[in-house]
Motif scaffolding. Structure first.
Motif, short mmCIF file in Angstrom:
data_model
loop_
_atom_site.label_atom_id
_atom_site.label_comp_id
_atom_site.label_asym_id
_atom_site.label_seq_id
_atom_site.Cartn_x
_atom_site.Cartn_y
_atom_site.Cartn_z
N MET A 138 1.70 8.83 9.83
CA MET A 138 1.23 7.71 9.03
C MET A 138 0.55 6.69 9.96
SD MET A 138 3.50 5.09 6.79
CE MET A 138 3.18 5.28 5.09
N ALA A 139 -0.66 6.26 9.60
CA ALA A 139 -1.41 5.30 10.41
C ALA A 139 -0.86 3.90 10.21
CB ALA A 139 -2.88 5.34 10.01
N ALA A 140 -1.00 3.09 11.26
CA ALA A 140 -0.55 1.70 11.19
C ALA A 140 -1.47 0.91 10.28
CB ALA A 140 -0.53 1.09 12.58
N ASP A 141 -0.89 -0.04 9.55
CA ASP A 141 -1.64 -0.94 8.70
C ASP A 141 -2.55 -1.81 9.57
OD1 ASP A 141 -2.56 -2.84 6.91
OD2 ASP A 141 -0.60 -3.74 6.55
N PRO A 142 -3.86 -1.80 9.34
CA PRO A 142 -4.77 -2.57 10.20
C PRO A 142 -4.50 -4.08 10.18
CG PRO A 142 -5.96 -1.60 8.36
CD PRO A 142 -4.56 -1.09 8.29
N GLY A 143 -3.79 -4.57 9.17
CA GLY A 143 -3.47 -5.98 9.10
C GLY A 143 -2.07 -6.30 9.59
N SER A 144 -1.38 -5.30 10.16
CA SER A 144 -0.02 -5.54 10.62
C SER A 144 0.00 -6.36 11.90
CB SER A 144 0.71 -4.21 10.86
OG SER A 144 0.19 -3.58 12.00
N ALA A 145 1.08 -7.08 12.11
CA ALA A 145 1.20 -7.93 13.29
C ALA A 145 1.03 -7.14 14.59
CB ALA A 145 2.53 -8.68 13.27
N PRO A 146 1.65 -5.97 14.75
CA PRO A 146 1.46 -5.24 16.01
C PRO A 146 0.01 -4.82 16.25
CG PRO A 146 3.43 -4.45 14.91
CD PRO A 146 2.71 -5.35 13.94
N VAL A 147 -0.68 -4.40 15.20
CA VAL A 147 -2.08 -3.98 15.35
C VAL A 147 -2.95 -5.19 15.68
CG1 VAL A 147 -4.08 -3.02 14.13
CG2 VAL A 147 -1.83 -1.95 13.87
N LEU A 148 -2.76 -6.28 14.95
CA LEU A 148 -3.54 -7.49 15.23
C LEU A 148 -3.24 -8.02 16.62
CD1 LEU A 148 -3.23 -9.28 11.77
CD2 LEU A 148 -5.26 -8.20 12.74
#
Length: 62
Positions: free
Chosen positions: A1-11
């Motif tokens: 499952m890909a990380a949510d592009p708006g998630s805190a770790p991705v940002l």
């Protein structure tokens, strides 16, 4: 499952800051702007303003 592009770790990775910094800043923005932070139309106003502030802050530190 890909990380949510708006998630805190991705940002955080994109911004080069800690994920808790992203969460704290988002909390502060929500305190100031309420639900408008989650409005895509508001993002088109906020993102250029935040970028301009970052550029301006960088110019002050030089």
């Amino acid at each position: 499952m890909a990380a949510d592009p708006g998630s805190a770790p991705v940002l955080a990775e994109q911004l080069g800051v800690h994920h808790q910094t992203v969460r704290h800043r988002m909390r502060r923005l929500r305190d100031l702007l309420g639900a408008a932070v989650d409005d895509p139309a508001m993002a088109s106003v906020l993102l250029p303003a935040l970028h301009a502030e970052r550029v301006r802050a960088g110019a002050r530190s030089e």
